[in-house]
Write an enzyme that holds these catalytic residues in place. Structure first.
Site, short mmCIF file in Angstrom:
data_model
loop_
_atom_site.label_atom_id
_atom_site.label_comp_id
_atom_site.label_asym_id
_atom_site.label_seq_id
_atom_site.Cartn_x
_atom_site.Cartn_y
_atom_site.Cartn_z
N LYS A 111 -11.58 4.30 6.02
CA LYS A 111 -12.45 4.82 4.84
C LYS A 111 -13.03 6.04 5.28
O LYS A 111 -14.10 6.58 4.97
CB LYS A 111 -13.41 3.93 4.31
CG LYS A 111 -12.57 2.73 3.40
CD LYS A 111 -13.39 1.68 2.97
CE LYS A 111 -12.73 0.68 2.14
NZ LYS A 111 -13.71 -0.33 1.52
N LYS A 192 -0.36 -3.27 -1.17
CA LYS A 192 -1.16 -4.31 -2.03
C LYS A 192 -1.78 -3.88 -3.24
O LYS A 192 -2.16 -2.68 -3.19
CB LYS A 192 -2.30 -4.84 -0.96
CG LYS A 192 -2.49 -6.30 -0.98
CD LYS A 192 -3.40 -6.69 0.07
CE LYS A 192 -4.75 -6.62 -0.34
NZ LYS A 192 -5.81 -7.29 0.34
N LYS A 195 -7.64 -1.74 -6.56
CA LYS A 195 -8.27 -0.89 -7.57
C LYS A 195 -8.52 0.52 -7.15
O LYS A 195 -8.34 1.46 -7.74
CB LYS A 195 -9.70 -1.64 -8.08
CG LYS A 195 -10.03 -1.36 -9.18
CD LYS A 195 -11.12 -1.85 -9.73
CE LYS A 195 -11.72 -1.05 -10.92
NZ LYS A 195 -12.96 -0.64 -11.08
#
Ligand code: TRP
Length: 327
Positions: A111, A192, A195
């Site tokens: 991230k 995977k 969202k």
């Protein structure tokens, strides 16, 4: 009964991956375990979420979890920020964990961990998560594969703290859900369902309208060899559809594959099975959504129960490190 704790971010519409990978197991666990489930609104603050949206999504998440079958008489469902001990224990654990350990967390690196502008909270996210778990003396923590490293860190922190200050914490174990529960992106079946990285066509929300579910399953990426067979390695798209069918009908993907010759027929049945499996949830959600006062009342009760356990653990930890008890 083992004590179970898990957490979920109030990140807007939950999707099939959250449902089959996590929420459904939570519902099953409340029968066999003393279960605590936490909506982690403090963790959500590590992203740039708008205040009104965070508040709304926190209640939404509670509605979805209750609609999915969490029963406040059988488990403790609560909001993280309603239990201040999570933040209090986080400090004690920040004085136990090391910068090196946190730097090695792959989720932090993924991230954008290297950037100067990244929030400190994103860096210390795993410590808050450790506090979530250790406060409740959890034996088992059901999490997805992507949280395994955070769980390992939680164990390290617990062991170090116990060695330094005496046995305060239960050292928890990760329980990774059974195979077949891993739901992949419908457009990029090698990754995977998520969202934050998926296209709208790749993700199906738990509360999505039946026509939308049908449309997205119809458009799901498969392959061109035309043979229906469960082979996640070489046929990930088809394997994902078979897993979804298995998850919604309690079948086995290898066996279900034998019933089909054509991709189109399989897709039709996958869509129908998903719509059917999610129908009760959609209906209960609508009822709860119309009575948010009741949902808030239930969260209030959950917070009282959670605080009772958490405050007791925090008091022991604070005492162990030498913080003077208030006279
Ligand atoms: N980090 C977890 C996730 O993103 C959410 C979480 C926060 C959690 N605290 C937790 C999960 C405690 C299990 C236990 O999925």
């Amino acid at each position: 009964m083992p004590r179970v704790l898990s957490g979920i971010q109030p990140s807007g519409d939950l999707h099939l991956g959250n449902y089959f990978g996590a929420v459904r197991n939570w519902v099953a666990d409340q029968e066999r375990a003393d279960a605590f489930y936490c909506i982690v609104d403090l963790h959500a603050l590590t992203t740039s979420i708008e205040p009104g949206q965070l508040r709304r999504q926190t209640v939404d998440a509670a509605c979805v979890l209750l609609a999915a079958g969490l029963d406040p008489n059988q488990c403790t469902l609560f909001v993280q920020s309603h239990v201040p001990a999570h933040q209090q224990l986080t400090w004690l654990l920040e004085c136990t964990a090391t910068v090196g350990e946190l730097r090695r967390m792959t989720q932090f690196k993924d991230k954008g961990g290297g950037q100067e502008t990244v929030r400190v909270g994103l860096f210390t996210y795993p410590v808050l998560m450790a506090a979530d778990i250790l406060l409740y003396n959890a034996d088992q923590v059901p999490v997805g594969d992507d949280q395994r490293q955070h769980l390992e860190l939680t164990r390290e922190i617990a062991i170090r703290f116990n060695n330094r200050y005496g046995g305060v914490f239960t050292v928890p174990e990760a329980t990774i859900p059974k195979v077949g529960a891993r739901v992949m992106d419908l457009q990029h079946p090698e990754r995977k369902m998520s969202k934050s990285v998926s296209s709208p066509l790749g993700t199906v929300g738990i509360l999505e309208a039946p026509e939308e579910i049908e449309r997205k399953i119809k458009k799901a990426v498969t392959d061109t060899d035309g043979e229906v067979r469960y082979d996640p390695e070489s046929k990930p798209g088809l394997a994902n559809l078979l897993s979804l069918l298995a998850a919604s009908t309690d079948g086995r993907p290898e066996q279900l594959a034998e019933n089909y010759d054509r991709y189109g027929d399989l897709k039709k049945d996958v869509a129908a099975a998903l719509i059917e499996a999610l129908r009760p949830l959609r209906e209960r959600y609508a009822e709860l959504d119309a009575d948010r006062g009741e949902v808030l009342r239930l969260l209030g009760l959950g917070a009282v129960q959670a605080r009772e356990v958490a405050n007791e653990t925090y008091a022991r930890a604070a005492d162990a490190v030498g913080l003077l008890a208030e006279p």
